[in-house]
Design a protein around this motif. Structure first.
Motif, PDB file in Angstrom:
ATOM      1  N   MET A 165       0.903  -1.367  -0.031  1.00  0.00           N
ATOM      2  CA  MET A 165       0.010   0.101   0.111  1.00  0.00           C
ATOM      3  C   MET A 165       0.823   1.175   0.002  1.00  0.00           C
ATOM      4  SD  MET A 165      -3.159  -0.338  -0.339  1.00  0.00           S
ATOM      5  CE  MET A 165      -3.455  -1.921  -1.060  1.00  0.00           C
ATOM      6  N   ALA A 166       2.272   1.354   0.052  1.00  0.00           N
ATOM      7  CA  ALA A 166       2.852   2.475  -0.087  1.00  0.00           C
ATOM      8  C   ALA A 166       2.403   3.366  -1.293  1.00  0.00           C
ATOM      9  CB  ALA A 166       4.355   2.030  -0.032  1.00  0.00           C
ATOM     10  N   PRO A 167       2.298   2.744  -2.448  1.00  0.00           N
ATOM     11  CA  PRO A 167       2.174   3.671  -3.516  1.00  0.00           C
ATOM     12  C   PRO A 167       0.647   4.610  -3.285  1.00  0.00           C
ATOM     13  CG  PRO A 167       2.530   1.584  -4.311  1.00  0.00           C
ATOM     14  CD  PRO A 167       2.390   1.441  -2.878  1.00  0.00           C
ATOM     15  N   VAL A 168      -0.220   3.805  -2.364  1.00  0.00           N
ATOM     16  CA  VAL A 168      -1.563   4.619  -2.173  1.00  0.00           C
ATOM     17  C   VAL A 168      -1.020   5.799  -1.277  1.00  0.00           C
ATOM     18  CG1 VAL A 168      -3.837   4.541  -1.290  1.00  0.00           C
ATOM     19  CG2 VAL A 168      -2.715   2.490  -2.259  1.00  0.00           C
ATOM     20  N   GLY A 169      -0.216   5.815  -0.371  1.00  0.00           N
ATOM     21  CA  GLY A 169       0.250   6.650   0.549  1.00  0.00           C
ATOM     22  C   GLY A 169       0.932   7.869  -0.244  1.00  0.00           C
ATOM     23  N   LEU A 170       1.835   7.524  -1.164  1.00  0.00           N
ATOM     24  CA  LEU A 170       2.535   8.497  -2.094  1.00  0.00           C
ATOM     25  C   LEU A 170       1.675   9.148  -3.066  1.00  0.00           C
ATOM     26  CD1 LEU A 170       5.661   5.859  -2.634  1.00  0.00           C
ATOM     27  CD2 LEU A 170       5.526   8.058  -1.093  1.00  0.00           C
ATOM     28  N   VAL A 171       0.595   8.624  -3.540  1.00  0.00           N
ATOM     29  CA  VAL A 171      -0.386   9.258  -4.489  1.00  0.00           C
ATOM     30  C   VAL A 171      -1.012  10.515  -3.622  1.00  0.00           C
ATOM     31  CG1 VAL A 171      -2.577   8.936  -5.718  1.00  0.00           C
ATOM     32  CG2 VAL A 171      -0.650   7.564  -6.380  1.00  0.00           C
ATOM     33  N   ASN A 172      -1.260   9.999  -2.515  1.00  0.00           N
ATOM     34  CA  ASN A 172      -1.807  10.878  -1.459  1.00  0.00           C
ATOM     35  C   ASN A 172      -0.839  11.673  -0.455  1.00  0.00           C
ATOM     36  OD1 ASN A 172      -5.194  10.330  -1.932  1.00  0.00           O
ATOM     37  ND2 ASN A 172      -4.186   8.424  -1.980  1.00  0.00           N
ATOM     38  N   ALA A 173       0.487  11.855  -1.198  1.00  0.00           N
ATOM     39  CA  ALA A 173       1.053  12.421  -0.146  1.00  0.00           C
ATOM     40  C   ALA A 173       0.965  13.685   0.651  1.00  0.00           C
ATOM     41  CB  ALA A 173       2.553  12.858  -1.116  1.00  0.00           C
ATOM     42  N   ALA A 174       1.017  13.842   1.866  1.00  0.00           N
ATOM     43  CA  ALA A 174       0.954  14.885   2.694  1.00  0.00           C
ATOM     44  C   ALA A 174      -0.554  14.835   3.020  1.00  0.00           C
ATOM     45  CB  ALA A 174       1.337  16.203   2.211  1.00  0.00           C
ATOM     46  N   HIS A 175      -1.407  13.715   2.701  1.00  0.00           N
ATOM     47  CA  HIS A 175      -2.798  13.918   2.961  1.00  0.00           C
ATOM     48  C   HIS A 175      -3.309  12.352   3.600  1.00  0.00           C
ATOM     49  CE1 HIS A 175      -7.129  14.517   3.122  1.00  0.00           C
ATOM     50  NE2 HIS A 175      -7.141  15.246   1.825  1.00  0.00           N
ATOM     51  N   PRO A 176      -3.041  12.124   4.776  1.00  0.00           N
ATOM     52  CA  PRO A 176      -3.005  11.027   5.313  1.00  0.00           C
ATOM     53  C   PRO A 176      -4.644  10.481   5.254  1.00  0.00           C
ATOM     54  CG  PRO A 176      -1.581  12.183   6.681  1.00  0.00           C
ATOM     55  CD  PRO A 176      -2.196  13.239   5.662  1.00  0.00           C
ATOM     56  N   GLU A 177      -5.517  11.528   5.543  1.00  0.00           N
ATOM     57  CA  GLU A 177      -6.984  10.935   5.603  1.00  0.00           C
ATOM     58  C   GLU A 177      -7.308  10.481   4.122  1.00  0.00           C
ATOM     59  OE1 GLU A 177      -6.311  14.173   8.548  1.00  0.00           O
ATOM     60  OE2 GLU A 177      -5.721  14.043   6.587  1.00  0.00           O
ATOM     61  N   THR A 363       1.166  10.786  -9.897  1.00  0.00           N
ATOM     62  CA  THR A 363       0.799  11.533  -8.746  1.00  0.00           C
ATOM     63  C   THR A 363       0.399  13.083  -8.942  1.00  0.00           C
ATOM     64  OG1 THR A 363       1.942  10.065  -7.127  1.00  0.00           O
ATOM     65  CG2 THR A 363       1.527  12.315  -6.166  1.00  0.00           C
ATOM     66  N   ARG A 364       1.239  13.610  -9.706  1.00  0.00           N
ATOM     67  CA  ARG A 364       0.880  15.018 -10.304  1.00  0.00           C
ATOM     68  C   ARG A 364      -0.421  15.010 -10.831  1.00  0.00           C
ATOM     69  NH1 ARG A 364       5.426  18.140  -9.086  1.00  0.00           N
ATOM     70  NH2 ARG A 364       7.455  17.242  -8.875  1.00  0.00           N
TER      71      ARG A 364
END
Length: 389
Positions: A165-177, A363-364
């Motif tokens: 799931m790391a890619p999901v966190g990176l796609v939503n970088a700086a937005h944990p919710e 991500t961009r």
């Protein structure tokens, strides 16, 4: 290569650090997965300090319980294979993902496209390398025609969804919710209960690690702010045990004791307890809390954090992969020892940087789409409330 700024890594640098860091952690932990810290130290004459060979040496093809996988010598495992597969789905969809994207793209990718599998030393369908808990995706969605949003129900509850799931966190970088919500949706196709929760919380932690100025403590706070039930309690317990400790080797026993009441597998990792891996609101997967604990004890330093996770034993390839993803997201690509990254890429015959470049571009694109959607909503809401006092 990405431009690096140690004081405040760029988006591209953090994505590269996280993904390369996860792959290197995975490769370092693979050869000692399933063993205890004491067994690891005995086998290697002390703690593992870098890339090591297979546990059974040249007998890896037939030696149980590892056969037929060549774990060691810098080979990535299924954790990284699944992470890269999810990135390929993002590359196709080029927007946020959900459980239906898993059914439409991830499952066919695993079933139909042969790829180089380092542990098998041949090109093969990724499906043939996956553990039974990951094969569940194919059995339930492709053969069972189950609604993807519910396909994870009935699977053994483990870290199988969280581990990629790391890619999901990176796609939503700086937005944990947002990372938490997206990962829960995706993971519904694979896992349920605290296995699904771990996927959401890990993605949130990776997103939190991308916040400028983030540190291990802020990452754990973000995880605790979103985690539920046993997962939250387990992270709290491990974080408390990690408090004030700076030596991963001496912290191992304390972290294990803290997570043990929430872990259903039991003391012998290779012989799970009768009630292991069943749904529960009281329990948690072991891997995520320990990865966060090692991040705290290691102070976010990549080498100390990941080696602490590797020498913890048990499911240490997943623990080290998660810990590496978090440390890499915090500090960028230069945090990952270049000699390790180079050796893992060469041994695995895998370009570890290409997925990071792809995910950075996606991500961009997603961020710009999100901004357009948010502005459209703001305009519509303003129209709804026009004239109100």
């Amino acid at each position: 290569m990405t431009d690096t700024n140690p004081a405040n890594p760029t988006l591209a640098d953090r994505i590269t650090g996280s993904l390369v860091g996860a792959a290197v952690g995975d490769a370092l932990g693979g050869p000692v997965e399933g063993w205890s810290p004491e067994q690891i130290a005995e086998r290697h004459g002390g703690p593992v300090r870098g890339i090591v060979g297979p546990w059974h040496g040249d007998a890896w093809r037939t030696a149980r319980p590892i056969a037929p996988y060549h774990k060691g010598d810098g080979h990535i495992t299924d954790d990284t294979l699944m992470t890269h597969a999810l990135i390929r789905v993002y590359g196709v969809v080029r927007d946020h993902l959900d459980a239906h994207a898993v059914a439409d793209h991830l499952v066919p990718d695993l079933m139909t496209v042969p790829r180089w599998i380092p542990e098998l030393e041949r090109e093969e369908l990724p499906l043939h390398r996956l553990f039974l808990a990951e094969k569940w995706l194919v059995a339930r969605i492709h053969y069972g025609h189950v609604d993807p949003r519910e396909a994870g129900s009935g699977n053994i509850v483990n870290c199988g969804a969280a581990m990629y799931m790391a890619p999901v966190g990176l796609v939503n970088a700086a937005h944990p919710e947002a990372a938490y919500a997206e990962a829960l949706d995706i993971a519904g196709a694979h896992q349920s209960s605290y296995g699904r929760e771990a996927a959401g919380v890990f993605a949130a932690a990776v997103a939190a690690a991308c916040v400028p100025g983030a540190d291990p403590a802020s990452v754990v706070r973000a995880a605790l702010g979103l985690a539920r039930d046993g997962t939250r309690a387990a992270i709290e317990a491990v974080a408390e045990a990690a408090g004030g400790r700076t030596d991963p080797e001496s912290a191992r026993a304390a972290l294990r004791a803290a997570v043990a009441p929430f872990d259903t597998v039991g003391p012998d990792y290779r012989t799970p307890a009768p009630g292991a891996r069943r749904p529960s609101r009281l329990h948690a997967v072991e891997e995520l809390p320990i990865a966060l604990g090692m991040l705290l004890v290691g102070g976010g330093d990549y080498r100390r954090t990941v080696l602490g996770a590797v020498n913890y034993g048990r499911d240490c390839d997943s623990i080290a992969s998660m810990a590496g993803a978090l440390a890499g997201a915090l500090h960028g690509a230069d945090a990952v020892p270049r000699e390790w990254a180079k050796a893992v890429a060469e041994a695995s015959r895998t370009d570890l940087h290409a997925p990071a470049r792809e995910l950075t571009a996606v991500t961009r694109e997603i961020f710009h789409r999100d901004r357009e959607r948010r502005r459209a909503h703001e305009t519509a809401f303003a129209g709804l409330t026009a004239g109100e006092r």
